[in-house]
Write a protein that holds these residues in place. Sequence first.
Motif, PDB file in Angstrom:
ATOM      1  N   LYS A  51      37.049  -2.802 -17.421  1.00  0.00           N
ATOM      2  CA  LYS A  51      37.345  -4.241 -17.277  1.00  0.00           C
ATOM      3  C   LYS A  51      36.475  -5.262 -17.298  1.00  0.00           C
ATOM      4  O   LYS A  51      36.585  -6.806 -18.199  1.00  0.00           O
ATOM      5  CB  LYS A  51      38.736  -4.444 -16.484  1.00  0.00           C
ATOM      6  CG  LYS A  51      39.258  -6.148 -16.488  1.00  0.00           C
ATOM      7  CD  LYS A  51      41.039  -6.051 -15.504  1.00  0.00           C
ATOM      8  CE  LYS A  51      40.881  -5.639 -14.784  1.00  0.00           C
ATOM      9  NZ  LYS A  51      42.006  -5.973 -13.294  1.00  0.00           N
TER      10      LYS A  51
ATOM     11  N   LYS B 210      34.310  -3.545 -29.994  1.00  0.00           N
ATOM     12  CA  LYS B 210      35.297  -2.679 -29.592  1.00  0.00           C
ATOM     13  C   LYS B 210      36.543  -3.473 -28.736  1.00  0.00           C
ATOM     14  O   LYS B 210      37.436  -3.298 -29.425  1.00  0.00           O
ATOM     15  CB  LYS B 210      34.924  -2.001 -28.959  1.00  0.00           C
ATOM     16  CG  LYS B 210      34.239   0.192 -29.816  1.00  0.00           C
ATOM     17  CD  LYS B 210      33.973   1.035 -28.886  1.00  0.00           C
ATOM     18  CE  LYS B 210      35.164   1.127 -27.167  1.00  0.00           C
ATOM     19  NZ  LYS B 210      33.833   2.533 -26.614  1.00  0.00           N
TER      20      LYS B 210
ATOM     21  N   ALA C 182      39.684  -4.253 -30.069  1.00  0.00           N
ATOM     22  CA  ALA C 182      41.357  -3.565 -29.059  1.00  0.00           C
ATOM     23  C   ALA C 182      42.097  -5.141 -28.618  1.00  0.00           C
ATOM     24  O   ALA C 182      42.881  -5.568 -29.108  1.00  0.00           O
ATOM     25  CB  ALA C 182      40.985  -3.492 -27.784  1.00  0.00           C
TER      26      ALA C 182
ATOM     27  N   ALA D 131      42.117  -1.213 -21.862  1.00  0.00           N
ATOM     28  CA  ALA D 131      41.916   0.197 -22.116  1.00  0.00           C
ATOM     29  C   ALA D 131      42.337   0.439 -23.486  1.00  0.00           C
ATOM     30  O   ALA D 131      42.061   1.578 -23.537  1.00  0.00           O
ATOM     31  CB  ALA D 131      43.443   0.334 -20.986  1.00  0.00           C
ATOM     32  N   VAL D 132      42.465  -0.770 -24.543  1.00  0.00           N
ATOM     33  CA  VAL D 132      42.658  -0.035 -25.483  1.00  0.00           C
ATOM     34  C   VAL D 132      40.878   0.169 -26.767  1.00  0.00           C
ATOM     35  O   VAL D 132      41.167   0.607 -27.459  1.00  0.00           O
ATOM     36  CB  VAL D 132      43.190  -1.392 -26.320  1.00  0.00           C
ATOM     37  CG1 VAL D 132      43.446  -1.284 -27.897  1.00  0.00           C
ATOM     38  CG2 VAL D 132      44.892  -1.036 -25.776  1.00  0.00           C
ATOM     39  N   ALA D 133      40.342  -0.313 -25.713  1.00  0.00           N
ATOM     40  CA  ALA D 133      38.631  -0.861 -26.343  1.00  0.00           C
ATOM     41  C   ALA D 133      38.267   0.721 -24.989  1.00  0.00           C
ATOM     42  O   ALA D 133      37.144   0.487 -26.012  1.00  0.00           O
ATOM     43  CB  ALA D 133      38.341  -2.015 -25.389  1.00  0.00           C
ATOM     44  N   ASN D 134      38.436   1.475 -24.547  1.00  0.00           N
ATOM     45  CA  ASN D 134      38.072   1.957 -24.048  1.00  0.00           C
ATOM     46  C   ASN D 134      36.726   1.489 -23.437  1.00  0.00           C
ATOM     47  O   ASN D 134      35.959   2.586 -23.088  1.00  0.00           O
ATOM     48  CB  ASN D 134      38.382   3.279 -24.841  1.00  0.00           C
ATOM     49  CG  ASN D 134      37.921   4.638 -24.181  1.00  0.00           C
ATOM     50  OD1 ASN D 134      38.516   4.927 -23.183  1.00  0.00           O
ATOM     51  ND2 ASN D 134      37.276   5.997 -24.433  1.00  0.00           N
ATOM     52  N   VAL D 135      37.104   1.044 -22.477  1.00  0.00           N
ATOM     53  CA  VAL D 135      35.962   0.036 -21.782  1.00  0.00           C
ATOM     54  C   VAL D 135      36.268  -0.460 -20.733  1.00  0.00           C
ATOM     55  O   VAL D 135      37.617  -0.507 -19.910  1.00  0.00           O
ATOM     56  CB  VAL D 135      35.829  -1.169 -22.301  1.00  0.00           C
ATOM     57  CG1 VAL D 135      35.584  -2.381 -21.732  1.00  0.00           C
ATOM     58  CG2 VAL D 135      34.218  -0.359 -23.757  1.00  0.00           C
TER      59      VAL D 135
ATOM     60  N   LYS E 194      29.681  -2.642 -28.146  1.00  0.00           N
ATOM     61  CA  LYS E 194      31.022  -2.660 -27.255  1.00  0.00           C
ATOM     62  C   LYS E 194      31.857  -3.727 -26.888  1.00  0.00           C
ATOM     63  O   LYS E 194      32.809  -3.679 -27.324  1.00  0.00           O
ATOM     64  CB  LYS E 194      30.804  -2.742 -25.664  1.00  0.00           C
ATOM     65  CG  LYS E 194      30.453  -1.231 -25.347  1.00  0.00           C
ATOM     66  CD  LYS E 194      31.071  -0.298 -24.325  1.00  0.00           C
ATOM     67  CE  LYS E 194      30.499   0.289 -23.501  1.00  0.00           C
ATOM     68  NZ  LYS E 194      30.768   1.767 -22.449  1.00  0.00           N
TER      69      LYS E 194
ATOM     70  N   ASP F 177      43.623  -5.940 -18.615  1.00  0.00           N
ATOM     71  CA  ASP F 177      43.317  -5.098 -18.204  1.00  0.00           C
ATOM     72  C   ASP F 177      44.141  -3.912 -19.305  1.00  0.00           C
ATOM     73  O   ASP F 177      42.938  -2.616 -20.048  1.00  0.00           O
ATOM     74  CB  ASP F 177      45.003  -4.376 -17.463  1.00  0.00           C
ATOM     75  CG  ASP F 177      44.235  -4.273 -15.764  1.00  0.00           C
ATOM     76  OD1 ASP F 177      43.690  -3.123 -15.500  1.00  0.00           O
ATOM     77  OD2 ASP F 177      45.045  -5.600 -14.612  1.00  0.00           O
ATOM     78  N   GLU F 178      44.793  -4.233 -20.172  1.00  0.00           N
ATOM     79  CA  GLU F 178      45.202  -3.734 -21.357  1.00  0.00           C
ATOM     80  C   GLU F 178      44.126  -3.247 -22.773  1.00  0.00           C
ATOM     81  O   GLU F 178      44.125  -2.298 -23.197  1.00  0.00           O
ATOM     82  CB  GLU F 178      46.584  -4.161 -22.361  1.00  0.00           C
ATOM     83  CG  GLU F 178      47.216  -3.527 -23.219  1.00  0.00           C
ATOM     84  CD  GLU F 178      48.745  -4.020 -23.963  1.00  0.00           C
ATOM     85  OE1 GLU F 178      49.034  -4.858 -23.201  1.00  0.00           O
ATOM     86  OE2 GLU F 178      49.059  -3.183 -24.566  1.00  0.00           O
TER      87      GLU F 178
END
Lengths: 192, 192, 192, 192
Positions: D35, D5, D9, D29-33, D2, D25-26
């Motif tokens: 927080k 990733k 991101a 979200a972009v990393a799909n992980v 991770k 937060d963003e």
Amino acid sequence: MKRKKILEAAAIVFSKKGFHQARMDEIAAVANVAKGTLYYNFSSKSMLFSATVTEGLETIVKQVSEKLDLDLPFSEHFRLLIETMISLYLKNSRLARILLNELSSGIDSRVLAEIETVQERFLSFIANLLLKGQERDYLKPMNIELAAIAVAGQINSLCKYHLHNPGKTSKEQIVDTLFSILSTGLLKPDNT
Amino acid sequence: MKRKKILEAAAIVFSKKGFHQARMDEIAAVANVAKGTLYYNFSSKSMLFSATVTEGLETIVKQVSEKLDLDLPFSEHFRLLIETMISLYLKNSRLARILLNELSSGIDSRVLAEIETVQERFLSFIANLLLKGQERDYLKPMNIELAAIAVAGQINSLCKYHLHNPGKTSKEQIVDTLFSILSTGLLKPDNT
Amino acid sequence: MKRKKILEAAAIVFSKKGFHQARMDEIAAVANVAKGTLYYNFSSKSMLFSATVTEGLETIVKQVSEKLDLDLPFSEHFRLLIETMISLYLKNSRLARILLNELSSGIDSRVLAEIETVQERFLSFIANLLLKGQERDYLKPMNIELAAIAVAGQINSLCKYHLHNPGKTSKEQIVDTLFSILSTGLLKPDNT
Amino acid sequence: MKRKKILEAAAIVFSKKGFHQARMDEIAAVANVAKGTLYYNFSSKSMLFSATVTEGLETIVKQVSEKLDLDLPFSEHFRLLIETMISLYLKNSRLARILLNELSSGIDSRVLAEIETVQERFLSFIANLLLKGQERDYLKPMNIELAAIAVAGQINSLCKYHLHNPGKTSKEQIVDTLFSILSTGLLKPDNT
DNA sequence: GATGAATGAGCTTTCATTCAT
DNA sequence: GATGAATGAAAGCTCATTCAT
């Protein structure tokens, strides 16, 4: 006199927005007066509100009283009474809504007390009209005070609906409904 | 789950103060939750208000419906209906006041629309009850929608008075007054 | 007039911190003014930023124009131009950095557009100076717009370095470097 | 893993928004992980920024170095150098903008220091390329450090313009402008 | 009498960070 | 290793009120 202009502007703004949402800036703008002038004439927002409500009621009560100085047969008299009250509500809807709805906290407690006094005066006025009907033996025996509150509540909700949904109902329909309920209730006569 | 605690706290504060005067700080304090938690669960004050009202109505409608599944002679049924509505108002007075009074401007227009939808659902619910009475031929022919509004207005004003002047009237007196007016009106039977 | 004090403070804080990191509290403190006064004079942080940048550019352009009204042989004229621009950057470094660096998103789109207009005005100003040199046949044929951007970029980076590392380079060294590159490039003349 | 990733991101979000406007937060979200995972891998936003910048530079330097291992006549070599740097900027614009623009305060001072180290490494890299040219006697005697800064500033401003106004200029025009200025300056040869 | 620039307490909202799971 | 609900300090902004003119 700027005081009068301010009170008119205040009635407009307070009734459109309610006490808390009304802005002194807007009242000043509507009155076409500097903001400081509001405070020159009224010591605070609460006091301006109080004055607006109090002075407004005088007008209404006077107008109703004038209309009711007639001497008609009771059923017509009764319908006229309802019609007059509704007309006055719609005409003075700004003030009427304040009188019947505003009691939220956050207002100066002394001022709040005065508002409540004014509201009570308005209810007393209705109660008085009912009392006269009772004295002339047109009305059933009832708790007059509660009846007045019920009447005011009906006027308020029907008129609010009418104002909020323009074109959906006519004033006559409102008057008819109110007269019908208040005179003979909802039930069919044979269902007693 | 803190979401439930927040909704309960919101109902308390919103009904006591109204939308605009309610403070997120106070809701958080009543819910015993950090202020940020409000925003973690609801995206804004408007949305919290919306959720409070919407989710609250479910409860009320469900409760009334349960009480009315009985099969009684109509006059008793009718009285029971009134009694139930008043009991529920007094029990859920916080929410009921919101439902019947709050429509002040300044709320997110999308949220405002939702509130109005909820209010309409509430009125529809009353109108539906009246319609059933009409279908069974117990009620006079009437504009059901306006009648529902009138009924709601009466309940609201009488209950507000009752809550605001504790000890001055009993619940029974409220029910009696409302039943009396709604069943046979204010006039004496011989005055038609 | 507090408006002027606020604009000065805003220039200081915005240039030190950038738009997003600048705090209205700090600007108010630097201006020695209450926070509300900021909002009395400028409707939002974005508008204050916009005003700061816009009104600041007037000053700079005026100052450069004054310096350049001379009539000198071109090589001296050219060096003077560079020297003036660098002096003005260093003197107005707060504003200059804003003008040349700030374009981050998050600012009101209308305001952002205005900022970009101001930046373009600044670049146009440089482009115009180059154009005059070209018309007098002193400069090589070139895409003037891109050249102006390149010049601005060089000034910006050299001055930022100079300000960020005080004492490491003199202003003269900066001017020399810039003049050298801009007049004859990096390459040795015999290497064509 | 991770961590990778997240760094990807972070590069996307930091370069689009800058340090302060980027939201954890963003990035998550972009990393799909989740927080929390950001904080599991990096102790703070500052450290994540630091890691993003540092690890990103490795890639760039490696890419430029690969392209420059050729052995060409200098004028072509020089043009290739410029072309490569611009291509890499445009390809890694996200990171390049961070490297060349971000130095606003508000970042952990230890982290800020590290960022500056990275920036200096990047400038050293350019300076080193210039130094080689000087050693081979292709370049005029100059303050190499300042020249590197000037070159970087030009690349930055031209590329920013190119990215910000898509379609208005081609990459070739940018390269031509930069090459022209850097090789022989703005002045006509006969004006010495 | 009248003004409006100035104020500052208090509001809603944001977001990096924490921690129990 | 990974999660995401929860936090609370701090931000931008509002507005009733004041006061020098």
